[in-house]
Write a protein that holds these residues in place. Structure first.
Motif, PDB file in Angstrom:
ATOM      1  N   HIS A 181       0.990   3.771   2.039  1.00 47.66           N
ATOM      2  CA  HIS A 181       1.251   4.419   3.340  1.00 47.66           C
ATOM      3  C   HIS A 181       1.783   3.371   4.313  1.00 47.66           C
ATOM      4  O   HIS A 181       1.142   3.040   5.302  1.00 47.66           O
ATOM      5  N   ASP A 202       0.857  -1.182   0.000  1.00 48.07           N
ATOM      6  CA  ASP A 202       0.000   0.000   0.000  1.00 48.07           C
ATOM      7  C   ASP A 202       0.894   1.233   0.000  1.00 48.07           C
ATOM      8  O   ASP A 202       2.093   1.149   0.284  1.00 48.07           O
ATOM      9  N   HIS A 205       1.567  -0.278   8.575  1.00 49.75           N
ATOM     10  CA  HIS A 205       0.551   0.241   7.649  1.00 49.75           C
ATOM     11  C   HIS A 205      -0.352   1.197   8.425  1.00 49.75           C
ATOM     12  O   HIS A 205      -0.718   0.913   9.565  1.00 49.75           O
ATOM     13  N   VAL A 206      -0.716   2.309   7.821  1.00 45.26           N
ATOM     14  CA  VAL A 206      -1.638   3.245   8.471  1.00 45.26           C
ATOM     15  C   VAL A 206      -3.066   2.750   8.225  1.00 45.26           C
ATOM     16  O   VAL A 206      -3.572   2.827   7.101  1.00 45.26           O
TER      17      VAL A 206
HETATM   18 MN    MN Z   1      -4.074   0.990   3.142  1.00 42.83          MN
END
Ligand code: MN
Ligand code: LR7
Length: 570
Positions: free
Chosen positions: A231, A229, A363-364
């Motif tokens: 972020h 992803d 991961h955010v």
């Molecule tokens: Mn995500």
């Protein structure tokens, strides 16, 4: 003199004790403050990832014995050599939060904190201490890292890219392919190509993450694909365990433990190492505890964890295997459902999925989507999951529809190419998947799906206490008479406390109702296309003729008298 020395020693001792306490407190800080990411989202919203169960944040202290950071441990060269002459300040300063602006508005996380943090920071090595002594092959193959994004914040995107370059052995990173999914500012992506190894592909229109990943994969030059992803922050030695497992067996699809980066203060929090990916019948992803027997069998905390599904965003897969298995279903839009489709396909068509505890990636996790869905959030999720259910779940898709009634009747496009793929790959059935990969997913209780069994215009019904036959369909919805309501909960065909049973094991044997008994071989049925097959005799329920008494005969599901169309009765 003596007094002074004694005082000095006392002061030093107190300072030492305080210092030790402070050190431990610092080290434990993230444990004490699991932030709001653990909160389930209010009902009616998105259905994946954001319902981070409380379990996800349980931090097992035994899991970590390396107390502090070794953020750049694998870097042999100066950051400048890996990052080049990229003008980071200029890149970030062109997109600053304006005074008074809500820092959560645009990205659903605290942008101010992310911007303030800088792109390189020390994070705690969250692995079990034993991971640090594992060795890897010297000739691991390099990977193409694929990151798709739509309007990602510059500071989080840059941190993702830099963490990959700084925390991976450089020879393992062939390239980083950014797929800009039609973000408002093309420069968000373009400017990053000044960093060595970074490429940028920009979509001419919004495609969603599924088609964007396929585009990135097609452009990849390495034999191994790594998806992330936009972020994330990868942690120490995150990559080698994953590439090692895939190198040993190209049919493995592996993911890291996904640590939590707080959406409020960007603290990096260790996630529990006892979780795997699961789901419920509505195809809602959830983290769940590893089944107890497996947990007991785990003598070594560095061992891979078999997982029925992956969260979807962060995984490593052999490129040839990705292509052989049909990449992704590119008729899925924007976001959601592709992780089920991929997971079912990998397991059912000869591969496996695992989580590697020695690989950690932060991961955010967010509570809402910060971007729009052109067709609407709910409809898109339904379309995507419906496609996954229709192609891969066989007759078990009825439980998906029962759990997500709003999915019925919603359009999902043609699935003929995916069904052809499934045939070509000669994949196992969903039943096989349930039995071998996910036996913990329980078939719903009978009340959940009560159906009428239609044949032509007539309905299968009970007469009196034990006989059955075809009759005119009566009522609709909740007005259906009990005598025409059946629940098909494998292996039983049930009406209240009575179950359909055969009276003999040879063709022509009549069927009747009798008190249910899960273990009774005469009561065991399973769907076979539109027909209902008695499991032990292998013969199928046949109405013979509308007037004749139903019996079991040789299965010929194309026969009208063997075709039973279940329709929800409530
Ligand atoms: Mn995500
Ligand atoms: O139209 C879009 N185009 C994109 O490129 C919409 C999104 N994206 C990008 C987006 O910028 C991000 O990089 O796709 C990625 C995933 O979107 P997020 O971060 O908004 O969603 P998420 O974190 O909830 O995503 C999880 O579920 C998705 C289902 O489709 C994908 O599988 C994501 O990859 C997945 N993320 C993870 O598994 C990371 C761990 C989170 C969990 C659980």
């Amino acid at each position: 003199m003596r007094r002074i020395r004694a005082n000095a020693i006392a002061i030093l001792t107190v300072a030492w004790i305080l210092g030790t306490f402070y050190y431990l407190w610092q080290d434990n800080k993230p444990h004490a403050t699991p932030s709001s990411v653990s909160q389930p989202r209010a009902a009616g919203g998105r259905s994946h990832g954001q319902r981070v169960s409380a379990g996800r944040l349980e931090i097992h202290r035994d899991d970590r014995t390396i107390p502090l950071i070794s953020c750049l441990s694998h870097r042999t060269e100066h950051p400048g050599q890996v990052i080049g002459h990229f003008d980071e300040k200029a890149y970030l300063s062109r997109k600053q939060l304006k005074p008074g602006e809500d820092p959560y508005r645009e990205h659903a996380f605290n942008l101010q904190e992310s911007d303030r943090l800088g792109s390189e920071r020390a994070i705690r090595d969250t692995r079990h201490y034993r991971c640090a002594s594992i060795t890897f092959d010297a000739d691991l193959p390099p990977t193409s890292v694929i990151i798709t994004f739509h309007n990602e914040a510059r500071s989080t995107l840059l941190r993702t890219v830099k963490s990959v370059l700084l925390r991976s052995p450089p020879p393992l990173i062939q390239e980083i392919i950014l797929v800009d999914d039609f973000s408002a500012d093309p420069q968000d992506c373009q400017l990053l190509t000044e960093i060595p190894k970074v490429r940028c592909l920009r979509n001419g229109r919004r495609e969603g993450l599924i088609r964007s990943r396929v585009r990135g994969a097609n452009a990849a030059s390495a034999s191994i694909l790594t998806f992330l992803d936009s972020h994330c922050e990868v942690n120490t030695d995150w990559l080698q365990p994953m590439i090692q497992r895939v190198k040993e067996d190209h049919t493995r699809v592996v993911s890291p433990i996904i640590d939590v980066i707080s959406l409020d203060n960007f603290a990096y929090l260790a996630a529990s190492a006892d979780l795997r990916g699961g789901f419920d019948w509505s195809l809602h992803f959830k983290w769940e505890q590893i089944p107890i027997e497996q947990k007991m069998a785990r003598t070594d905390p560095t061992q891979p964890i078999r997982t029925p599904v992956i969260a979807g965003g962060i995984f490593v897969m052999d490129k040839k295997w990705f292509n052989h298995l049909g990449q992704y279903d590119t008729h899925m839009d924007i976001w959601g459902g592709e992780n089920f489709e991929l997971s079912f396909r990998v397991w059912m068509c000869g591969g496996s999925l695992e989580i590697l505890p020695c690989s950690r990636v932060g991961h955010v996790f967010r509570k809402r989507h910060p971007y729009d869905f052109p067709e609407g959030n709910a409809l898109t999720y339904i379309k995507n999951t419906r496609r996954a259910a229709e192609v891969w779940m066989d007759d078990y898709k009825q439980y998906y529809y029962a759990a997500r009634p709003s999915a019925q009747g919603k359009s999902f496009g043609s699935i003929s190419d995916r069904l052809a793929l499934r045939r070509k790959l000669n994949c196992n059935s969903f039943r096989w998947y349930l039995e071998n990969v996910y036996p913990e997913l329980k078939i719903p209780e009978q009340e959940a799906v009560s159906s009428v069994l239609k044949q032509g215009g007539l309905c299968f019904e009970s007469h009196g206490t034990d006989s059955v036959g075809l009759g005119e369909c009566k009522g609709s919805g909740s007005n259906r008479p009990q005598s025409q309501k059946w629940t098909l909960v494998e292996p039983l065909i049930r009406q209240q406390d009575l179950c359909l049973a055969i009276t003999g094991f040879i063709t022509g044997s009549k069927v009747k109702l009798e008190p249910c008994n899960q273990k009774e071989p005469r009561q065991k049925w399973r769907p076979k296309g539109p027909a209902l097959q008695h499991m032990v005799s292998g013969l199928c329920l046949d109405s013979q003729s509308p007037a004749g008494p139903p019996a079991i005969t040789q299965c010929r599901p194309q026969l009208a008298s063997q075709s039973w169309e279940p329709q929800l009765a409530t």
